[in-house]
Write an enzyme that holds these catalytic residues in place. Structure first.
Site, mmCIF file in Angstrom:
data_model
loop_
_atom_site.group_PDB
_atom_site.id
_atom_site.type_symbol
_atom_site.label_atom_id
_atom_site.label_comp_id
_atom_site.label_asym_id
_atom_site.label_seq_id
_atom_site.Cartn_x
_atom_site.Cartn_y
_atom_site.Cartn_z
ATOM 1 N N LYS A 110 0.808 -1.221 0.000
ATOM 2 C CA LYS A 110 0.000 0.000 0.000
ATOM 3 C C LYS A 110 0.838 1.268 0.000
ATOM 4 O O LYS A 110 0.403 2.299 -0.497
ATOM 5 C CB LYS A 110 -0.945 0.022 1.205
ATOM 6 C CG LYS A 110 -2.136 -0.905 1.066
ATOM 7 C CD LYS A 110 -3.267 -0.455 1.972
ATOM 8 C CE LYS A 110 -4.462 -1.386 1.885
ATOM 9 N NZ LYS A 110 -5.540 -0.998 2.805
ATOM 10 N N LYS A 194 -5.292 -10.745 -7.187
ATOM 11 C CA LYS A 194 -6.468 -10.831 -6.328
ATOM 12 C C LYS A 194 -7.556 -9.872 -6.818
ATOM 13 O O LYS A 194 -7.240 -8.777 -7.272
ATOM 14 C CB LYS A 194 -6.016 -10.428 -4.909
ATOM 15 C CG LYS A 194 -6.968 -10.729 -3.803
ATOM 16 C CD LYS A 194 -6.350 -10.322 -2.464
ATOM 17 C CE LYS A 194 -6.179 -8.808 -2.363
ATOM 18 N NZ LYS A 194 -5.818 -8.350 -1.010
ATOM 19 N N LYS A 197 -10.518 -3.835 -4.779
ATOM 20 C CA LYS A 197 -11.158 -2.562 -5.100
ATOM 21 C C LYS A 197 -10.165 -1.578 -5.689
ATOM 22 O O LYS A 197 -10.559 -0.604 -6.310
ATOM 23 C CB LYS A 197 -11.900 -1.967 -3.897
ATOM 24 C CG LYS A 197 -11.158 -1.881 -2.601
ATOM 25 C CD LYS A 197 -12.140 -1.616 -1.428
ATOM 26 C CE LYS A 197 -11.605 -2.170 -0.124
ATOM 27 N NZ LYS A 197 -12.619 -2.414 0.889
HETATM 28 P P1 TYM Z 1 -10.850 -5.596 3.775
HETATM 29 O O1 TYM Z 1 -11.835 -4.512 4.050
HETATM 30 O O2 TYM Z 1 -9.745 -5.348 2.814
HETATM 31 O O3 TYM Z 1 -11.592 -6.891 3.288
HETATM 32 C C1 TYM Z 1 -12.735 -7.390 3.983
HETATM 33 C C2 TYM Z 1 -12.756 -8.901 3.940
HETATM 34 O O4 TYM Z 1 -12.823 -9.364 2.589
HETATM 35 C C3 TYM Z 1 -11.802 -10.318 2.350
HETATM 36 N N1 TYM Z 1 -11.358 -10.211 0.956
HETATM 37 C C4 TYM Z 1 -11.342 -11.232 0.098
HETATM 38 N N2 TYM Z 1 -11.692 -12.531 0.241
HETATM 39 C C5 TYM Z 1 -11.573 -13.324 -0.838
HETATM 40 N N3 TYM Z 1 -11.116 -12.892 -2.051
HETATM 41 C C6 TYM Z 1 -10.755 -11.601 -2.234
HETATM 42 N N4 TYM Z 1 -10.322 -11.180 -3.420
HETATM 43 C C7 TYM Z 1 -10.861 -10.708 -1.125
HETATM 44 N N5 TYM Z 1 -10.590 -9.387 -0.963
HETATM 45 C C8 TYM Z 1 -10.905 -9.105 0.313
HETATM 46 C C9 TYM Z 1 -10.697 -9.950 3.322
HETATM 47 O O5 TYM Z 1 -9.823 -11.034 3.557
HETATM 48 C C10 TYM Z 1 -11.489 -9.559 4.543
HETATM 49 O O6 TYM Z 1 -11.864 -10.695 5.292
HETATM 50 N N6 TYM Z 1 -7.896 -5.315 7.725
HETATM 51 C C11 TYM Z 1 -9.189 -5.807 7.295
HETATM 52 C C12 TYM Z 1 -10.348 -5.211 8.071
HETATM 53 C C13 TYM Z 1 -10.231 -5.424 9.533
HETATM 54 C C14 TYM Z 1 -10.432 -6.643 10.228
HETATM 55 C C15 TYM Z 1 -10.213 -6.326 11.609
HETATM 56 C C16 TYM Z 1 -10.764 -7.932 9.840
HETATM 57 C C17 TYM Z 1 -9.920 -4.476 10.456
HETATM 58 N N7 TYM Z 1 -9.904 -4.998 11.704
HETATM 59 C C18 TYM Z 1 -10.342 -7.312 12.603
HETATM 60 C C19 TYM Z 1 -10.894 -8.919 10.839
HETATM 61 C C20 TYM Z 1 -10.668 -8.594 12.209
HETATM 62 C C21 TYM Z 1 -9.379 -5.413 5.845
HETATM 63 O O7 TYM Z 1 -8.835 -4.460 5.382
HETATM 64 O O8 TYM Z 1 -10.260 -6.138 5.154
#
Ligand code: TYM
Length: 332
Positions: A110, A194, A197
């Protein structure tokens, strides 16, 4: 005791990867009364226009509800409404080591070439994530594969805290739950990237707010090789794009990849893609419609978030009080 928790960042359009890797799986475990929050504090580690952040927060909450989460079972809230997240994150900033954060691949991706111009928050992002999780002493965190490293860091922080403050077992060693056929949904344009967004090509992903025509057209135009689908699941090896479409079908239909192959093995994409498009539209259209309805009713969404925040604050304040005592802060 089992405690399930997860969250999604409030940073713009949700896609099919988020749905299959996270949202759909949250609803599936809701009888365990999970804590499911909107990570709005994580979102501002990169610039967010204040005029749109609130709408993005409500959009994630709308997606939670539209994908079937029942606020009577799940505690749904925005992270920023529970100050204990930030309080615990500070203490964890003093537990985590620079060397641990230096290894985090997401920061490297990032921050890119401009590390020195990234926010300090982006660097310490996984520490806040550990606080999100351990504040509720979560034992299980359903996430996609890309969150694995952050969950490992969470365990390291829990272990060091318990050790440094002579509090064995105070924080659990949280298990990531990375299960099912679609824990890493790939781009529709490139089977080695992957679905994300941040991909500049909108053709690379199915957005949760895409209409039926867009979904069908993106699947029809998705990249594939010229071979028919293999007769066995092993035959998908080395065929990233085919494997991805089969995984998406399996996850949407709640069956295994082997089941999909049993049904479509030997058929060409000319037959498989329309079947996948039809299934995707059938499953996604009701969610999209409900999301749109909720996004037009912010008062309903806010009521859910407010009630969830109250419940979350009770537990969060309790944990922080215990932590302050362990750390030696004056109990005034
Ligand atoms: P974020 O917002 O990037 O993504 C949310 C969830 O979606 C999953 N994900 C995917 N799963 C399968 N294929 C993909 N291409 C894909 N892209 C995204 C992510 O693995 C995630 O489960 N840091 C985290 C948010 C967060 C969090 C937490 C999660 C903050 N605090 C505590 C769990 C526990 C994040 O940015 O996810």
């Amino acid at each position: 005791p089992v405690r399930v928790l997860s969250g999604i960042q409030a940073s713009g359009a949700l896609h099919l990867g988020n749905y299959l890797g996270a949202l759909k799986r949250f609803a599936a475990v809701q009888d365990q009364k999970p804590f499911i929050f909107v990570a709005d504090m994580h979102a501002i580690t990169v610039w967010q226009d204040p005029k749109v952040l609130a709408a993005q927060t409500r959009e994630i909450a709308a997606a939670y509800l539209a994908s079937g989460l029942d606020p009577a079972k799940a505690t749904i809230f925005p992270q920023s409404a529970v100050p204990a997240h930030a309080e615990l994150a500070w203490i964890f900033n003093c537990v985590a080591r620079l060397g641990w954060l230096d290894r985090m691949t997401q920061f490297k991706e990032k921050s890119g070439k401009h590390k020195e111009r990234s926010s300090v928050g982006l660097y310490t992002y996984p520490v806040l994530q550990a606080a999100d999780i351990l504040l509720y002493k979560a034992t299980h965190v359903p996430v996609g594969e890309d969150q694995k490293q952050h969950l490992e860091l969470t365990r390291d922080i829990a272990q060091k805290f318990n050790n440094d403050y002579d509090a064995p077992g105070f924080f659990p060693l949280t298990e990531p739950v990375i299960e099912g056929p679609a824990t890493r949904v790939m781009s529709l344009r490139d089977g080695s990237a992957k679905m994300s967004k941040s991909d500049p090509s909108d053709q690379s992903r199915i957005n949760l707010l895409d209409d039926a025509d867009a979904i069908a057209s993106k699947i029809r135009k998705s990249r594939t090789d010229p071979e028919p689908l293999p007769e066995t699941e092993e035959g998908l090896q080395g065929r990233a794009e085919a494997s991805n479409l089969v995984a998406i079908y399996a996850a949407l239909a709640d069956i295994s990849k082997a089941d999909v192959i049993a049904q479509f093995g030997g058929q060409g994409f000319g037959a498989f893609k329309p079947a996948l498009a039809e299934l995707a539209v059938e499953k996604m259209a009701p969610i999209t419609a409900e999301m749109r309805r909720l996004m037009n009713d912010p008062a309903e969404v806010d009521r859910v978030l407010k009630a969830g925040a109250e419940r979350a604050r009770e537990i969060g304040d309790q944990t922080v009080a215990e932590v302050k005592k362990l750390v030696g802060f004056l109990p005034l």
